[in-house]
Scaffold this motif. Structure first.
Motif, PDB file in Angstrom:
ATOM      1  N   CYS A 333       0.836  -1.204   0.000  1.00 55.21           N
ATOM      2  CA  CYS A 333       0.000   0.000   0.000  1.00 55.21           C
ATOM      3  C   CYS A 333       0.872   1.256   0.000  1.00 55.21           C
ATOM      4  CB  CYS A 333      -0.895  -0.037   1.242  1.00 55.21           C
ATOM      5  SG  CYS A 333      -1.912   1.420   1.422  1.00 55.21           S
ATOM      6  N   CYS A 334       0.500   2.243  -0.807  1.00 53.85           N
ATOM      7  CA  CYS A 334       1.248   3.498  -0.849  1.00 53.85           C
ATOM      8  C   CYS A 334       0.818   4.374   0.326  1.00 53.85           C
ATOM      9  CB  CYS A 334       0.983   4.222  -2.175  1.00 53.85           C
ATOM     10  SG  CYS A 334       1.690   5.886  -2.210  1.00 53.85           S
ATOM     11  N   PRO A 335       1.780   4.764   1.197  1.00 54.21           N
ATOM     12  CA  PRO A 335       1.427   5.564   2.374  1.00 54.21           C
ATOM     13  C   PRO A 335       0.917   6.956   1.996  1.00 54.21           C
ATOM     14  CG  PRO A 335       3.722   4.820   2.489  1.00 54.21           C
ATOM     15  CD  PRO A 335       3.219   4.473   1.134  1.00 54.21           C
ATOM     16  N   MET A 336       1.272   7.432   0.796  1.00 51.33           N
ATOM     17  CA  MET A 336       0.877   8.780   0.399  1.00 51.33           C
ATOM     18  C   MET A 336      -0.520   8.817  -0.196  1.00 51.33           C
ATOM     19  SD  MET A 336       3.595  10.070   1.398  1.00 51.33           S
ATOM     20  CE  MET A 336       4.442  11.546   0.874  1.00 51.33           C
ATOM     21  N   CYS A 337      -0.828   7.895  -1.112  1.00 47.70           N
ATOM     22  CA  CYS A 337      -2.117   7.982  -1.802  1.00 47.70           C
ATOM     23  C   CYS A 337      -3.022   6.790  -1.534  1.00 47.70           C
ATOM     24  CB  CYS A 337      -1.905   8.159  -3.315  1.00 47.70           C
ATOM     25  SG  CYS A 337      -1.403   6.636  -4.151  1.00 47.70           S
ATOM     26  N   GLY A 338      -2.510   5.775  -0.883  1.00 46.39           N
ATOM     27  CA  GLY A 338      -3.363   4.641  -0.540  1.00 46.39           C
ATOM     28  C   GLY A 338      -3.501   3.602  -1.645  1.00 46.39           C
ATOM     29  N   LYS A 351       7.815   1.791  -5.134  1.00 52.09           N
ATOM     30  CA  LYS A 351       7.446   2.843  -6.073  1.00 52.09           C
ATOM     31  C   LYS A 351       5.973   2.697  -6.423  1.00 52.09           C
ATOM     32  CE  LYS A 351       8.358   5.313 -10.253  1.00 52.09           C
ATOM     33  NZ  LYS A 351       8.816   5.328 -11.638  1.00 52.09           N
ATOM     34  N   CYS A 352       5.216   3.720  -6.040  1.00 52.94           N
ATOM     35  CA  CYS A 352       3.771   3.661  -6.245  1.00 52.94           C
ATOM     36  C   CYS A 352       3.456   3.769  -7.741  1.00 52.94           C
ATOM     37  CB  CYS A 352       3.086   4.787  -5.473  1.00 52.94           C
ATOM     38  SG  CYS A 352       1.306   4.803  -5.735  1.00 52.94           S
ATOM     39  N   GLN A 353       2.670   2.820  -8.230  1.00 54.27           N
ATOM     40  CA  GLN A 353       2.300   2.810  -9.651  1.00 54.27           C
ATOM     41  C   GLN A 353       1.277   3.903  -9.969  1.00 54.27           C
ATOM     42  OE1 GLN A 353       3.988   0.348 -11.643  1.00 54.27           O
ATOM     43  NE2 GLN A 353       5.041   0.267  -9.655  1.00 54.27           N
ATOM     44  N   ALA A 354       0.673   4.466  -8.937  1.00 54.82           N
ATOM     45  CA  ALA A 354      -0.343   5.497  -9.172  1.00 54.82           C
ATOM     46  C   ALA A 354       0.231   6.911  -9.053  1.00 54.82           C
ATOM     47  CB  ALA A 354      -1.502   5.319  -8.198  1.00 54.82           C
ATOM     48  N   CYS A 355       0.917   7.199  -7.935  1.00 55.07           N
ATOM     49  CA  CYS A 355       1.354   8.586  -7.711  1.00 55.07           C
ATOM     50  C   CYS A 355       2.872   8.749  -7.833  1.00 55.07           C
ATOM     51  CB  CYS A 355       0.882   9.079  -6.347  1.00 55.07           C
ATOM     52  SG  CYS A 355       1.835   8.415  -4.957  1.00 55.07           S
ATOM     53  N   SER A 356       3.580   7.679  -8.146  1.00 60.31           N
ATOM     54  CA  SER A 356       5.035   7.701  -8.351  1.00 60.31           C
ATOM     55  C   SER A 356       5.853   7.947  -7.077  1.00 60.31           C
ATOM     56  CB  SER A 356       5.466   8.742  -9.380  1.00 60.31           C
ATOM     57  OG  SER A 356       4.790   8.555 -10.571  1.00 60.31           O
TER      58      SER A 356
END
Ligand SMILES: [Zn+2]
Length: 425
Positions: A333-338, A351-356
Motif C-alpha cells: 500500500c502506498c502511504p501517500m495515496c493509498g 514505487k507507487c504505480q499510481a502517484c510515483s
C-alpha cells in the motif's frame, strides 16, 4: 484517561516427565475434574460457598492448597454465570482430565538447573510428586528464568494439563516493576516492520511522521546461513552430537542478538510522547510469499516472533503498550495515496504505480503498520502524509573487533545514533 494494567503473562511449557510419572499426573487431573464437579454441584445446591472448600477437600486425593485453587476456579465460573445471567450454569457432569491448578511453592515448584534448564515439581497427590524438565519456546523460558532469578516478575499459579495427550504446564507470571499504559491512551504510534535482516521503525503522531530509523542486523542472517551450512555438513557425515551442539550455539547467538535489537527498539520509542508499539500479527503469512526450501522457511521464521516477543516484554518494563494489526497489504500500500498493488514493491524499493511516490520499502511498510495501529486503537485521526523524513540506517554488528560505524546520516532529530551504531554491547 490514564488507565493502567499490570502485566500478567501465561507461559506455556511441555512437561518432560521423569520415569513413568505421567500416569500419576493424569490421575491427579482426573481427581481435579471430580473436585471441580463436586464444587459446582454443591454451589448449585446453594451450599454456603465458604463451606464448599472444606467439604470437598475432605474427600479429595489432592494437596489441600491445590484443591482450594480448583474450588476457587469452579466458584469463579459460577459467579460469572450469575453475573451475566446466562441460561444454564456451568456443567458438573463432564468427565476427563481437568487442569490441575496449583499455587507456586505450594502445589508446584520450579528451579534452575546447572545446565540452564528449568526443573519442575508438581505435587500430584499428597507426598507424590511429578518431576522433570520444562520444554518450550525460548521466549517463554527466557521470561521464566528471569522470574526465577530476579524480582521483576513474580511467579503465580500454574495449571498442569493434558493437551492432545501431552502433559503441559501453563505458568502465570506478573511483572511487578510497573504497569503498562493503556494502548488507547497513546500520542505516538510506532510501526515496526520486522524483516530477516533489519527492522524498520516509524513514529507517527497527529502531526505526521516524527521519525524513521532502519536498524540493520545483517550478521544474524549471515550467521544463520553459515550455521545452517555447517550443520548440514556434519549431519550428512552422521555426527549428530556435533550437529546439536552447533544448533544450541546458533540459537544462543541469534537470541542474544535479538535481545540487543529489541532493547534498541524500545530505547528508540522512549524518545516520543506516550508511545505505543505496533507489530504485524503473523507476519510470515504476509503476501503469501512462497518460502520453498527448508532453509528459507527456517531463516524467515525465527526472528519475527522472537523479536516481537522480546520487544513487547521489554516495552512492558518501560510501561509502553504493544498492539497487533493485520499484516494484509502493509508492504503493497502506498502511504501517500493509498494505492495498493503488488507491483508497488520491488525488493527493497517501493514505487507507487499510481502517484510515483518512491521510498525504502521497509519504511513504507512501517508507516502502513503505524497507520493501521492508529485506526485500530486511537481516537485521533491519521494525519495526511505529504512528506516523509529521510530514512536513517543504523547497522549493528556482533563483535567489537569488526565493528565499523554504520551509515548514519540526518541526525537532526533527538536520538543520537552515534552512541549506538556498531556498539558491541
Ligand atoms: Zn501512491
Amino acid at each position: 484517561m490514564t488507565n493502567t494494567q499490570s502485566l500478567v503473562k501465561t507461559l506455556d511449557f511441555q512437561l518432560n516427565i521423569q520415569s513413568d510419572n505421567e500416569g500419576l499426573l493424569y490421575g491427579a487431573c482426573l481427581e481435579a475434574r471430580s473436585v471441580y464437579n463436586e464444587a459446582i454441584r454443591l454451589a448449585k445446591q446453594d451450599v454456603d460457598w465458604d463451606d464448599i472448600t472444606s467439604r470437598v477437600a475432605d474427600d479429595a486425593d489432592l494437596v489441600k492448597n491445590t484443591t482450594q485453587c480448583i474450588v476457587a476456579k469452579a466458584l469463579n465460573a459460577m459467579e460469572s454465570y450469575y453475573e451475566y445471567d446466562d441460561v444454564g450454569q456451568p456443567s458438573h457432569t463432564k468427565d476427563g482430565a481437568f487442569p490441575l491448578r496449583a499455587n507456586y511453592e505450594e502445589g508446584y515448584n520450579l528451579s534452575l538447573t546447572g545446565g540452564g534448564t528449568v526443573a519442575f515439581r508438581v505435587s500430584a497427590k499428597p507426598y507424590k510428586h511429578v518431576k522433570g524438565i520444562l520444554k518450550g519456546a525460548d521466549a517463554h523460558l527466557d521470561i521464566l528464568k528471569t522470574a526465577l532469578t530476579s524480582h521483576e516478575w513474580k511467579i503465580g499459579t500454574a495449571e498442569a494439563l493434558f493437551r492432545n495427550g501431552n502433559a503441559e504446564l501453563h505458568v502465570n507470571v506478573t511483572n511487578t516493576e510497573g504497569t503498562v499504559r493503556d494502548k488507547e491512551d497513546s500520542q505516538t504510534v510506532v510501526g515496526v516492520d520486522v524483516n530477516e535482516d533489519n527492522v524498520a521503525l516509524t513514529a507517527l503522531s497527529e502531526g505526521g511522521v516524527e521519525d524513521t530509523v532502519v536498524l540493520e542486523f545483517p550478521d544474524i542472517k549471515f550467521e544463520r546461513h553459515r550455521y545452517f551450512t555447517i550443520r548440514k555438513r556434519v549431519r550428512d557425515a552422521g555426527k549428530l552430537s556435533v550437529h546439536d551442539t552447533l544448533e544450541g550455539r546458533e540459537e544462543r547467538f541469534v537470541r542474544d542478538r535479538l535481545h540487543k535489537v529489541s532493547r534498541h527498539i524500545v530505547e528508540w520509542c522512549q524518545q516520543f510522547e506516550r508511545p505505543c508499539i505496533v507489530f504485524e500479527d503473523l507476519k510470515e503469512m504476509r503476501d503469501g510469499l512462497d518460502y520453498g526450501t527448508q532453509m528459507n522457511r527456517r531463516l524467515h521464521q525465527l526472528p519475527f516472533r522472537a523479536l516481537q516477543f522480546y520487544t513487547s516484554y521489554k516495552a512492558a518494563f518501560a510501561g509502553i503498550p504493544t498492539a497487533w494489526i493485520n499484516p494484509e497489504y502493509t508492504s503493497q500500500c502506498c502511504p501517500m495515496c493509498g494505492h495498493t498493488e503488488r507491483a508497488n514493491r520491488h525488493k527493497k524499493r517501493f514505487k507507487c504505480q499510481a502517484c510515483s511516490h518512491q521510498d525504502h520499502a521497509d519504511r513504507s511498510a512501517s508507516v502502513n503498520i503505524a497507520v493501521k495501529g492508529i485506526k485500530k486503537h486511537q481516537e485521533w485521526t491519521v494525519p495526511a502524509l505529504n512528506s516523509l523524513p529521510t530514512v536513517r540506517t543504523v547497522r549493528r554488528q556482533a563483535s567489537g573487533a569488526v565493528d565499523a560505524p554504520a551509515v548514519t546520516h540526518d541526525t537532526a532529530r533527538g536520538y543520537q545514533t552515534d552512541g549506538v551504531a556498531g556498539v558491541s554491547d
